[in-house]
Motif scaffolding. Sequence first.
Motif, PDB file in Angstrom:
ATOM      1  N   LYS A  33      16.712   5.356 -26.244  1.00 58.83           N
ATOM      2  CA  LYS A  33      15.212   5.741 -26.915  1.00 58.83           C
ATOM      3  C   LYS A  33      14.048   5.011 -26.369  1.00 58.83           C
ATOM      4  N   GLY A  36      14.845   5.577 -21.935  1.00 63.32           N
ATOM      5  CA  GLY A  36      15.291   6.937 -21.580  1.00 63.32           C
ATOM      6  C   GLY A  36      16.498   7.203 -20.693  1.00 63.32           C
ATOM      7  N   ASN A 318      11.187  11.540 -22.968  1.00 64.47           N
ATOM      8  CA  ASN A 318      12.692  11.333 -22.800  1.00 64.47           C
ATOM      9  C   ASN A 318      13.632  12.322 -23.324  1.00 64.47           C
TER      10      ASN A 318
END
Length: 343
Positions: A33, A36, A318
């Motif tokens: 997170k 990405g 992302n």
Amino acid sequence: MKVDLFDFNLPEELIAQTPLKDREASRLMVLNKATGELKHETSFRSILSYVKEGDCLVLNDTRVLPARLFGIKEETGAKVEVLLLKQLEGDRWETLVKPAKRITEGTVVSFGNGKLKATCVGVSEFGGRIFEFSYDGIFLEVLEELGQMPLPPYIQEQLEDKDRYQTVFAREAGSAAAPTAGLHFTDALLEDLKKKGVHIAFITLHVGLGTFRPVNADTIEEHDMHAEFYQMTEGTARLLNEVHQNGGRIITVGTTSTRTLETIASNNDGMFVESSGWTSIFIYPGYEFKGIDAMITNFHLPKSTLIMLISALAGRENVLQAYEEAVKENYRFFSFGDAMLII
């Protein structure tokens, strides 16, 4: 924030219609997170490589009711489909009905040649019908006999084994849909996680109307979430607080577990306490997480509240890049689909 920001192209053939024979056989995409970065694992069992001693997995132990009933109007004999959503009090339930326009107050619907009857006593806030049920015996036993599993509308195939729409740890009856991220776990995998020193904790959130409602508004802020019942025991609250105090990570399994933990943590300055009640928490980008560190989830539909929630955790760009990759690599989407670990 525009709902269209969470749209993406999803070929219909990628929506999984049937579960895999082996629960652990689903693929696993791992999304960092912060960066990405993506990794692809061929088996969900690879989750063992990404959790460590002292971490805690939080699972939703709700059990799906065979909540779809097919009956007839006593007055006319017309066919009626009723989906139980939420028990209000006693034998009163909030429901979705087809066709709803023909069901007014006082309408009586009969199921199973009169084994179960439902009288409409009102209209719910979201346009559903409130029914008062009458029967002989135990309601859940009557429901097991007459009801069918309430599979989502995008699943067209019949489910051969209704237990495949239950998690192996399901025990608290009350949901209109399964907490599907939990479907990937087997008893053997849970044991192996425990052997590694990973804590396993359970909460309950009974999945209701929110799962079936699309976001029809133009902006996220205009959408209202439907309230769902949740419960956390004192033992689970104590364990989660200890995990954080000892430097472990709290990893929720599914959006339902996430929403439960964030509801409780938000109400208690980031701490967990024994509690129960109704939550309508709506998590989307801009939300600051207070209770969880990572999350296991499935792949969700475009413009859904579920993809908004994971975008709040991992970032919209992302997530959309990960979903573009998932489509390219033919991952299976939604309830019976593959899994993603956001870490």
